[in-house]
Scaffold this motif. Structure first.
Motif, PDB file in Angstrom:
ATOM      1  N   ARG A 119      34.175  42.934  28.307  1.00  0.00           N
ATOM      2  CA  ARG A 119      35.370  42.115  28.507  1.00  0.00           C
ATOM      3  C   ARG A 119      35.076  41.050  29.564  1.00  0.00           C
ATOM      4  O   ARG A 119      34.143  41.165  30.341  1.00  0.00           O
ATOM      5  CB  ARG A 119      36.530  42.983  28.971  1.00  0.00           C
ATOM      6  N   LEU A 120      35.940  40.042  29.616  1.00  0.00           N
ATOM      7  CA  LEU A 120      35.895  39.015  30.655  1.00  0.00           C
ATOM      8  C   LEU A 120      34.506  38.387  30.786  1.00  0.00           C
ATOM      9  O   LEU A 120      34.042  38.091  31.888  1.00  0.00           O
ATOM     10  CB  LEU A 120      36.318  39.621  32.011  1.00  0.00           C
ATOM     11  N   ARG A 122      31.621  39.648  30.534  1.00  0.00           N
ATOM     12  CA  ARG A 122      30.550  40.443  31.140  1.00  0.00           C
ATOM     13  C   ARG A 122      29.509  40.817  30.097  1.00  0.00           C
ATOM     14  O   ARG A 122      29.777  40.782  28.907  1.00  0.00           O
ATOM     15  CB  ARG A 122      31.134  41.720  31.738  1.00  0.00           C
ATOM     16  N   ASP A 283      43.341  42.810  39.142  1.00  0.00           N
ATOM     17  CA  ASP A 283      44.068  41.928  38.240  1.00  0.00           C
ATOM     18  C   ASP A 283      43.728  40.492  38.630  1.00  0.00           C
ATOM     19  O   ASP A 283      44.220  39.991  39.628  1.00  0.00           O
ATOM     20  CB  ASP A 283      45.566  42.216  38.434  1.00  0.00           C
ATOM     21  N   ARG A 284      42.864  39.871  37.873  1.00  0.00           N
ATOM     22  CA  ARG A 284      42.282  38.579  38.255  1.00  0.00           C
ATOM     23  C   ARG A 284      41.767  38.641  39.678  1.00  0.00           C
ATOM     24  O   ARG A 284      40.886  39.415  39.957  1.00  0.00           O
ATOM     25  CB  ARG A 284      43.277  37.454  38.044  1.00  0.00           C
ATOM     26  N   GLU A 317      43.678  41.498  31.095  1.00  0.00           N
ATOM     27  CA  GLU A 317      42.614  41.111  32.000  1.00  0.00           C
ATOM     28  C   GLU A 317      42.460  42.082  33.159  1.00  0.00           C
ATOM     29  O   GLU A 317      41.921  41.729  34.189  1.00  0.00           O
ATOM     30  CB  GLU A 317      42.945  39.729  32.559  1.00  0.00           C
ATOM     31  N   SER A 319      41.240  45.474  35.198  1.00  0.00           N
ATOM     32  CA  SER A 319      40.266  46.551  35.291  1.00  0.00           C
ATOM     33  C   SER A 319      40.827  47.595  36.236  1.00  0.00           C
ATOM     34  O   SER A 319      41.510  47.271  37.205  1.00  0.00           O
ATOM     35  CB  SER A 319      38.938  46.055  35.853  1.00  0.00           C
TER      36      SER A 319
END
Ligand code: ADP
Length: 327
Positions: A119-120, A122, A283-284, A317, A319
């Motif tokens: 995700r994001l 990575r 979160d961001r 978004e 983790s």
């Protein structure tokens, strides 16, 4: 032709199939059969040949192609089409590029990924022949806002599949499967949609099956592992693929056909590694500690922050980590 010959041999697994029978049924010359047998041997099939008796399969390699997986499937939708590669940049990238030409339920599998993704943006380490790196193309007739729930359905299916293969495991909301506090599988759900119509969903599933210690980069060792390292067993990767697809199909159909997530969410709740613990939410750019209270019927993580406010987190978004480490 090679596939047809293989199928004939597999239909009579362990028995000799005469060259004459192959030649008659498939309309190929004896010389051509010989060439195909050599090519199958190069692919890793062990084939015994005895003059007058014919050919016999002794063992099949643990490859993730259609020939090896199809006979293990009891699905109608998932994996009825498998696109198989030895190497690819990312199965999710390939799936997204080709989704319009591929059927609902088609699966892309590669023996290695050179640019596997998490995700994001990575990365995802995906060494050759060691894991399962696959993407499933789905074309559900649902509202795009519900697509993220598919991740919970897939997590539940992977959890069930691992149990069937004798591996205790936990689900780390929203998208990781954990064995002995380490991540062995990640799920990456991506979609292409209009405002109220899903064109396609691509679900990437990366599983560290037979990776050895040295296959895992130093900086990941504290949080990543493989089924082999944790269980001490070498699993057949094709069985891992088949178990996942076989377990996923009924849960997925319940969700898309009856809008019913109950069973999947029950599995995610009962096997959650986060519920009942203090966790760190990332979160961001914002990080905070919270208590993970539960999972809503919709698949959202319910947390209570330090001021006692309860909120539901949607996966997007976010983790989640243990407050002192990974999990
Ligand atoms: P998370 O959900 O834990 O925030 P992602 O699902 O985005 O993480 O997965 C990507 C991350 O997983 C990478 O940044 C890396 O730390 C880790 N990772 C990469 N390859 C592997 C692998 N083969 N097994 C387990 N973890 C991996």
């Amino acid at each position: 032709m090679k596939h047809n010959i293989l199928k004939l041999l597999k239909d009579d697994f362990g028995e000799f199939v005469s060259g004459q029978k192959i030649s008659e049924e498939l309309g190929v010359s004896r010389a051509a059969i010989w060439k195909h047998m050599n090519s199958l041997k190069e692919d890793g099939y062990e084939i015994e040949s005895i003059s007058r008796k014919g050919y016999r399969i002794v063992s099949s390699p643990d490859l993730l192609n259609y020939d090896e997986i199809a006979s293990l499937l009891n699905t109608e939708l998932l994996g009825r089409e498998i696109q198989y590669y030895k190497t690819i940049d990312s199965t999710n990238n390939f799936a997204k590029t080709n989704a319009n030409f591929l059927k609902d339920g088609a699966v892309i599998i590669s023996e290695e990924q050179t640019a596997g993704r998490g995700r994001l943006g990575r990365n995802w380490v995906s060494p050759l022949y060691k894991g399962v790196w696959m993407s499933i193309i789905l074309k559900p007739d649902i509202n795009p806002i519900y697509v993220s729930k598919i991740t919970q359905v897939v997590a539940a299916a992977v959890n069930r599949a691992f149990f069937k293969l004798g591996i205790e495991n936990k689900i780390k909301w929203p998208n990781d499967i954990i064995v002995n506090s380490k991540k062995v599988c990640g799920i990456l759900t991506e979609m292409n949609a209009e405002i109220n119509h899903v064109n396609y969903v691509v679900v990437g599933i990366g599983i560290n099956v037979n990776l050895d210690n040295e296959d895992i980069p130093e900086d990941l060792k504290s949080k990543a592992s493989s089924l082999r390292i944790e269980s001490g067993k070498e699993l057949k990767r094709k069985e891992v693929v088949a178990e996942i697809l076989n377990n996923l199909e009924p849960l997925y159909k319940q969700f898309v056909e009856s809008n019913d997530l109950e069973k999947s969410i029950d599995i995610c709740r009962e096997n959650s590694i986060l519920i009942g613990r203090e966790v760190k939410i990332i979160d961001r750019n914002q990080e905070y500690l919270a208590y993970a209270c539960g999972l809503s019927d919709e698949g959202y993580l319910i947390i209570k922050d330090k001021d006692g406010n309860t909120k539901e987190l949607i996966s997007g978004e976010i983790s989640v980590r243990d407050k002192n480490g990974y999990v």
